[in-house]
Write a protein that holds these residues in place. Structure first.
Motif, PDB file in Angstrom:
ATOM      1  N   ALA A 107       0.845  -1.100  -0.105  1.00 45.93           N
ATOM      2  CA  ALA A 107       0.145  -0.206   0.142  1.00 45.93           C
ATOM      3  C   ALA A 107       0.844   1.343   0.142  1.00 45.93           C
ATOM      4  O   ALA A 107       0.676   2.132  -0.690  1.00 45.93           O
ATOM      5  N   THR A 108       2.010   1.366   0.862  1.00 43.39           N
ATOM      6  CA  THR A 108       2.894   2.475   1.003  1.00 43.39           C
ATOM      7  C   THR A 108       3.599   2.682  -0.092  1.00 43.39           C
ATOM      8  O   THR A 108       3.563   4.052  -0.806  1.00 43.39           O
ATOM      9  N   VAL A 153      -6.067   3.023  -2.707  1.00 46.31           N
ATOM     10  CA  VAL A 153      -4.535   3.294  -2.987  1.00 46.31           C
ATOM     11  C   VAL A 153      -4.475   4.712  -3.577  1.00 46.31           C
ATOM     12  O   VAL A 153      -3.698   5.418  -3.208  1.00 46.31           O
ATOM     13  N   CYS A 154      -5.377   4.808  -4.818  1.00 50.12           N
ATOM     14  CA  CYS A 154      -5.151   5.984  -5.471  1.00 50.12           C
ATOM     15  C   CYS A 154      -5.492   7.204  -4.677  1.00 50.12           C
ATOM     16  O   CYS A 154      -5.364   8.488  -4.851  1.00 50.12           O
ATOM     17  N   CYS A 184      -5.494   7.665  -1.321  1.00 48.87           N
ATOM     18  CA  CYS A 184      -4.162   8.137  -0.730  1.00 48.87           C
ATOM     19  C   CYS A 184      -3.008   8.521  -1.492  1.00 48.87           C
ATOM     20  O   CYS A 184      -2.648   9.449  -0.944  1.00 48.87           O
ATOM     21  N   ALA A 185      -2.877   8.283  -2.605  1.00 45.83           N
ATOM     22  CA  ALA A 185      -1.837   8.888  -3.371  1.00 45.83           C
ATOM     23  C   ALA A 185      -2.193  10.220  -3.890  1.00 45.83           C
ATOM     24  O   ALA A 185      -1.256  11.010  -3.887  1.00 45.83           O
ATOM     25  N   GLY A 237       1.620   8.962  -5.939  1.00 43.22           N
ATOM     26  CA  GLY A 237       1.674  10.125  -5.442  1.00 43.22           C
ATOM     27  C   GLY A 237       2.862  11.208  -6.015  1.00 43.22           C
ATOM     28  O   GLY A 237       2.499  12.330  -6.488  1.00 43.22           O
ATOM     29  N   ALA A 292       0.886   3.784  -3.285  1.00 41.73           N
ATOM     30  CA  ALA A 292       0.597   5.231  -2.914  1.00 41.73           C
ATOM     31  C   ALA A 292       1.699   6.162  -3.226  1.00 41.73           C
ATOM     32  O   ALA A 292       1.504   7.272  -3.741  1.00 41.73           O
TER      33      ALA A 292
END
Length: 910
Positions: free
Chosen positions: A103-104, A431-432, A434-435, A111, A107
């Motif tokens: 996830a990190t 995910v998007c 958070c990004a 990002g 993202a």
């Protein structure tokens, strides 16, 4: 007779089954009524007719019922999808929380790409797309004179006084028309001197710019006439900073080195000139702000001269477009020799390709090079985003493959397509999302930080902000990427039977492998283009830094002095000041040389004068060159370590009025090809002048206009003019250059300021800085573009490296069984490593080949925008391609070696 039976169980309604369900429902009711009528004694034929009579238009009712059912099904499915999406979102939150690494990484990768596009778009919007802050900005144009100047090349000159008067009186295309000039003067306050930015404008120019006052009044028609009162209007910002915003400032006197002005008003906030003007030093008008407005007085009776120091601004009349205005202006220009024969001739218009053009003001302010550079930057960050998306898409594909069996079980247990779509959409949206949140913060910081490192001469860029448009673009891109990431697995409609088995396979299907490899190819191609572009800019910057400019900047401090005309109204008086200042400056510890004259890479190229040769008039059709003609006082060549063949003028030449001058070899080759220029007469007073300056030295090569330009053609005139004691401020605004032996040359600045103040407290010390800073500033736009594209290329390279390693590692994990079988059948570890490496390198070669083709085209575009040192040569492209292929090869070796450790017997049992 038994009636029809109705099923007690049916599948959930769906769009595909609505028509058949409605048919079954109507058939059931019709048959049931028919059976009832027959049971009551009707014949079958009578029963059919009665049923038809009672039910009416069955086909129409079916259509209406089907439409209602379709609407109901759609509503139920929407509600079901939303409920499913909510459930899957909660489930996705749990899964992503457990898998924080994925996830990190996903993202952060997205990002970075989104932040680059959002920040760049914010700059592009505010600089290129946002209208200028003037009334009817789409109708406002700049009126100037493009020309081809011998010795200087393509130039854009401003308007002359006579040109303005005649265009104002005859041009019908303009609703309002005026001229302005931008400069600076010294304000005297409490025994101290400071510099104020000044704009002189005609009433027409103020009307075009939408000038308004906040306090007091604006200039009257009488103020703008020759002999009018000396009045001034303060900008709102200057009024606030220097007078504390006190309304009582209106009516007071503003004391300057140029005289006294009565303050009659304060302009409304935000009033500025759009650009500094043909002869203004852009560094004096940072951001093109204005502190003090003065009326520009035009003597409409003449005499008129062929001098073009003014910017013309106009508002087009209703219904007139730019093309129509230019047609009229061209016809009016042809009459200049008729209207002003003392200033313009038909031969001048032809020899100098002297033209006139109305250009949309926004285009004139920005210029074509900056516009192309910003669009190029947006393309670069878009490529970076493409590389990021390809990287994350491969991560998602790997994650989907790892959970393939889970998805197959859910489908086998009855999960619908919409439920599976919701499952994948929930993860991609999270995910998007958070990004996107990360990108907004990063883009805001990037745009807010622009003023710290962007060149000060880039128009409007320091006012850029992350607006709604840029944020909306980022949100739209994030949603589009989320939809794309969710689409691929959602398109699977058949049950994955293989995944329902024990899950041990020889690897992913060819189609999945092709998709992953295609993403790698796209990522590598984008990275090659970015890396080659960044490498070109690096090479261009290095080339410029290594250019022999003909002067030595290290150890030199430069500043400007502005001598008040009231005390220094002739060259002779100004020369006395400079001579006394030189003596004071030489006494400062650490100072080794002092000179006065133009500042290289700043004071050249803004204006030019035609030069003539003594005893050799120009032939008919020969174009007299218009070149830089600065004044260089004794010491200027020495303080810059400029080689001079012959002699350097000295103070003895000034005292004896020898009129000794120095020319550059580039100009000497034009005026006296193949001959020695020493001793020749030169001047700017026409071919019939009775007095000439005398060439005593020649500078072999000097690049004082721009490092990427040809050698400068210039004549460095003497301190005193041909006419003694002529009232002029020709040398009142020279730069002072001081060479020091100190490690930090700026340490001498306090002493320099004290020396000037002791000599004349009314003379300000303007912008002290080192000459290397001036050189660096001349490369500011290239360095700025290099930094931004370099960051994009570095991010793309990092993503490609990490992404390639991750994809190859995952592919090897899937092929562990295959590798074990190969080794069981006799393959060695070396064979396996070579197999994997060759397959990865083949993919890399396809990617870099496509990237090289794109880089060749991109280099041609880049070469037209900024200096790059000669385009993308084959060595550069091969080097970039080799680096990426090497990275892919290294990224393949470690996973392949890990795959060789599989126990062959275990692989065979699988």
């Amino acid at each position: 007779m038994n009636g029809p039976t109705r099923p007690n169980f049916s599948l959930p309604p769906s769009p595909e089954r609505v028509e058949s369900t409605v048919d079954d429902e109507f058939r059931f009711h019709l048959e049931e009524r028919r059976a009832q009528l027959i049971a009551e004694g009707m014949s079958p034929d009578d029963a059919d007719r009665e049923v038809q009579r009672r039910f009416g238009d069955v086909a129409s009712y079916k259509r209406e019922t089907a439409a209602i059912d379709h609407k109901k099904v759609r509503a139920e499915r929407r509600a079901g999808f939303i409920a499913s999406l909510w459930r899957e979102t909660l489930r996705a939150v749990r899964l992503l929380t457990r898998d924080r690494g994925f996830a990190t990484t996903a993202a952060a990768t997205l990002g970075l790409g989104l932040a680059g596009v959002m920040a760049t778009y914010a700059v592009v919007h505010d600089v290129l797309l946002k209208p200028l802050p003037y009334p009817d900005p789409t109708r406002v144009v700049a009126v100037r004179h493009p020309s081809t100047v011998p010795g200087s090349g393509e130039r854009i000159w401003g308007l002359s006084t006579g040109g303005y008067v005649h265009l104002r009186d005859h041009a019908k295309s303009f609703e309002a028309f005026g001229i302005y000039s931008a400069s600076s003067f010294t304000v005297l306050k409490d025994g101290e001197s400071e510099v104020a930015r000044v704009a002189r404008a005609t009433p027409g120019a103020l009307s075009v710019l939408g000038a308004r006052v906040e306090i007091g009044t604006f200039f009257s028609a009488e103020d703008a006439q020759p002999g009018g009162a000396d009045v001034a209007i303060l900008s709102a910002e200057y009024h606030r900073s220097q007078f504390g915003g006190d309304p009582a400032a209106v009516g007071t006197i503003l004391e300057t080195a140029n005289g006294s002005y009565q303050i009659i008003g304060v302009a409304a906030p935000g009033l500025t000139v759009p650009m500094p003007g043909p002869f203004a030093d852009a560094s004096d008008l940072t951001g093109f702000g204005v502190d003090v407005w003065l009326p520009l007085r035009v003597n409409e009776a003449g005499p008129f001269y062929n001098s073009h120091p003014y910017v013309g601004v106009a508002r087009l009349a209703e219904g007139v477009d730019v093309a129509s205005a230019n047609t009229e202006l061209t016809s009016l220009l042809a009459r200049f020799p008729e209207w002003m024969p003392q200033a313009y001739t038909a031969s001048f218009l032809q020899e100098y390709d002297f033209r006139i053009a109305a250009t949309p003001l926004h285009d004139a302010v920005i210029g074509p090079q900056l516009a192309r550079a910003l669009w190029l930057l947006l393309a670069a960050v878009t490529l970076m985003l493409a590389a990021a998306v390809a990287n994350v898409a491969n991560l998602f594909l790997a994650r989907i493959e790892a959970r393939r069996q889970e998805a197959a079980v859910r489908s086998a247990l009855g999960a619908s397509t919409s439920q599976m779509t919701a499952h994948y959409a929930a993860e991609s949206l999270l995910v998007c999302g958070c990004a996107f949140a990360f990108a907004v913060g990063l883009a805001y910081a990037a745009v807010a930080g622009l003023p710290w490192f962007a060149p000060r001469d880039v128009p409007l860029i320091h006012d850029a902000a992350l607006g709604v448009g840029a944020i909306g673009l980022g949100a739209a891109l994030a949603l589009l990427i989320a939809a794309a990431l969710a689409l691929a697995p959602a398109l699977r409609r058949t049950l994955d039977i293989d995944a329902l088995r024990d899950g041990r396979t020889l690897g992913a299907s060819p189609r999945r492998r092709l998709l992953r490899q295609s993403l790698m190819v796209a990522q590598l191609a984008a990275t090659v283009i970015l890396l080659s572009g960044a490498a070109m800019l690096v090479r261009g910057a290095r080339t410029l830094r290594n250019v022999d400019a003909g002067f030595e900047p290290d150890g030199v401090v430069a500043f400007q002095v502005w001598l008040p005309f009231s005390s220094y109204d002739t060259r002779e008086r100004a020369s006395v000041f400079y001579r006394d200042l030189e003596a004071r400056l030489r006494s400062i510890p650490g100072v080794t040389a002092v000179g006065f004259g133009p500042l290289p890479l700043q004071d050249f190229g803004t204006a030019c004068s035609v030069v003539f040769r003594e005893g050799r008039p120009y032939d008919v059709g020969e174009q007299p060159p218009c070149v830089s003609t600065p004044v260089a006082l004794p010491g200027w060549f020495g303080v810059l370590d400029i080689d001079v063949a012959g002699e350097r003028p000295t103070w003895r030449d000034v005292d004896a009025r020898t009129q000794a001058v120095v020319v550059t070899q580039a100009l000497a080759d034009r005026l006296w090809p193949g001959e020695d220029a020493i001793g020749r007469g030169i001047g700017s007073n026409g071919p019939d002048s009775e007095s000439w300056y005398r060439v005593v030295g020649v500078v072999p090569e000097l690049r004082a206009e721009a490092l990427d330009a040809p050698p400068t053609e210039a004549v460095f005139y003497a301190a005193t003019g041909l006419v003694p004691d002529q009232r002029t401020d020709a040398i009142n605004y020279l730069s002072v250059l001081v060479r020091t032996s100190l490690d930090d040359p700026m340490q001498v600045v306090p002493g320099l300021q004290a020396a000037v103040r002791q000599l004349d407290a009314r003379v300000p010390v303007v912008k002290p800085r080192t000459l290397p800073q001036v050189v660096s500033r001349s490369m500011g736009r290239l360095n700025f573009l290099l930094a931004l594209i370099g960051v994009a290329a570095l991010v793309a390279f990092t993503l490609s490296t990490v992404g390639t390693y991750g994809v190859v590692s995952y592919m090897m994990m899937q092929r562990r069984t295959e590798m074990g079988i190969r080794m069981a059948l006799g393959a060695t570890a070396g064979n396996v490593v070579r197999l994997v490496a060759s397959q990865s390198v083949r993919v890399a070669l396809i990617g870099v080949t496509l990237g090289v083709l794109g880089a060749v085209y991109a280099s041609q575009v880049l070469e037209t925008m900024v200096f790059t040192g000669g385009g993308a040569g084959p060595v550069l492209l091969l080097a970039v391609a080799g680096v990426l292929v090497g990275v892919v090869l290294l990224a393949s070796v470690a996973p392949a070696r890990a795959a060789t450790r599989v126990d062959p017997s275990e692989a065979l049992r699988g």
